[in-house]
Design an enzyme around this catalytic site. Structure first.
Site: not given
Length: 451
Positions: A62, A64, A66, A96, A312, A316, A334
């Site tokens: 899991h 991200h 980007r 996403n 996860d 940012h 996040g």
């Protein structure tokens, strides 16, 4: 070390088949060729583990990273570089992005974009929506083995909140021998709660933790379990966070034979008490809960009710996070997590609060089985990929965001003391990270297709 080389890792404490074997490994063409005492290994170049523990490389289901889209936050090069620094040798990246990976063309473009950047092996998820239910086989042909289901993506509804559509989608995933990713979230409850909070002017960071009622999670868990069971699909439930959800999973255990359950490190280590001063820097999509909930998650992890720990990782920029001090709804949820996951867990092992076997099961064995790549990955045995992390259980450190390999240099664990660190990460026989330095090359990571 290149993939073609043969070499030996000597003087190690190797975690294999549920116990520690003191000896070495012979690596040939990126795979484990032999486990044995040094005197029994073939002659080859030597890598001295210096008496440290050798574990299977972590598999993070899991993340991200980007790309494409918000690469000012992270990209596939920096994300996989951070993974290697954290002892992670395989990742599963979420869909996403901008644009959302919801068409075969977008998946093909993403795979082309990231191919030359990966330091570790990877799998890519496709977003399942009402519009693409008939395209699953096309996604599969391109290499997708995981289909992530959200109620909304990129600000648009996906159609998957309709139970009939969701059930149809799960059956189609099952028929294609793929894996479904589901969240434990009843979005109608959450969206309604947020609307009421915004109308009432509840915009503080302290207010945020109340926007996702517990009932929204355990209702979502029950729905996901029952529908997945009925569809016969292999399902992974992401980021559970409450005692009530644990209770629901326990009560529905007869329905979970093809379901794995995930917890995030931040839900294990952070709580509303120890994050009071962090504001938006502890803001998560599924929010941080009370210490009582964290304690319940630890117990479920030890019992085996929770199968997998996944980071996860979803960082940012500080500039984006800072907006949350004045209005939390302006800050994106996040946290970074892929570089701190293993040191935090090893610290628990050193304290006697987590068995080493359970750490390996939840971060390597079970993720590999869920992804369908075990025993090729997720274990140390003859014939497995030489995906390894050498850890120094005695080494102590203080977590510092400015030392990260991730693109953004902050963490909610800033200043935390840890004991137990990854010192060397090896990806298919390639020494990729060692003592704070990246040694591998972008593009060495490979797309995983098996399930």
């Amino acid at each position: 070390m290149s993939l073609e080389q043969s070499f030996n890792i000597i003087n190690g404490k190797i975690w294999t088949r549920g116990s520690i074997f003191e000896g070495g490994l012979h690596i040939l063409d990126g795979q484990i060729e032999k486990i044995g005492k040094e005197s029994k290994l073939p002659e080859a170049e030597k890598l001295d583990a210096k008496g440290n523990l050798i574990l299977p490389g972590l598999i993070d289901l899991h993340v991200h990273f980007r790309e494409p889209g918000d690469t000012h936050k992270e990209d596939f090069l920096t994300g996989t570089r951070a993974a290697a620094a954290g002892g992670v040798t395989t990742v599963v990246d979420e869909p996403n992005n901008t644009p959302v990976i919801s068409t075969p063309e977008r998946l093909k473009d993403k795979l082309s974009l990231i191919k030359s950047k990966a330091y570790v092996d990877y799998s890519i998820t496709a977003a399942l929506t009402l519009e693409n239910l008939g395209l699953i086989n096309q996604f599969r042909d391109l290499g997708a083995v995981v289909f992530a289901i959200f109620d909304e993506l990129g600000g648009n509804r996906t159609g998957m909140n309709n139970l009939g559509v969701l059930y149809e989608g799960l059956k189609k995933i099952q028929s294609s021998n793929a894996l479904a990713y589901l969240n434990c979230r009843e979005s109608d409850i959450v969206v309604h709660k947020i609307k009421k909070m915004v109308e009432a002017g509840k915009n503080s960071p302290e207010s945020y933790d109340h926007h996702f009622p517990y009932v929204a999670e355990y209702c979502g868990a029950a729905r996901s379990i029952i529908l997945s069971h009925a569809a016969g699909v292999k399902t992974h439930l992401r980021e559970i966070s409450t005692q009530e959800t644990v209770d629901i999973i326990r009560k529905l255990s007869n329905y979970t034979n093809r379901i794995t359950v995930e917890v995030r490190p931040d839900h294990l280590f952070l709580n509303t008490e120890n994050t009071r001063n962090l504001g938006p820097y502890s803001q998560q999509w599924t929010p941080i809960r009370s210490k009582e909930n964290s304690d319940a998650l630890w117990q479920a992890l030890r019992e085996g009710l929770i199968d997998i720990i996944a980071s996860d990782h979803a960082t940012h920029t500080p500039e984006e996070k800072e907006q949350g001090w004045s209005n939390i709804w302006q800050s994106p949820p996040g946290l970074p997590g892929i570089e701190t996951m293993l040191p935090l867990l090893l610290t628990k092992v050193n304290k006697g609060e987590l068995e080493l076997q359970r750490l390996v099961q939840t971060t390597a064995n079970n993720p590999a089985k869920t992804l369908g790549v075990y025993p090729k990955k997720g274990t140390i045995q003859k014939g497995s990929d030489a995906d390894l992390v050498i850890v120094d259980l005695k080494r102590e450190a203080e977590i510092r965001g400015d030392a990260f390999f991730s693109k953004n240099k902050w963490t909610p664990f800033e200043g935390w003391k840890v004991q137990g660190l990854p010192v060397t990460t090896i990806v298919r026989g390639i020494k990729t990270f060692e003592n704070g330095e990246i040694l591998g090359k972008p593009g060495q990571g490979r797309l995983l297709r098996a399930n």
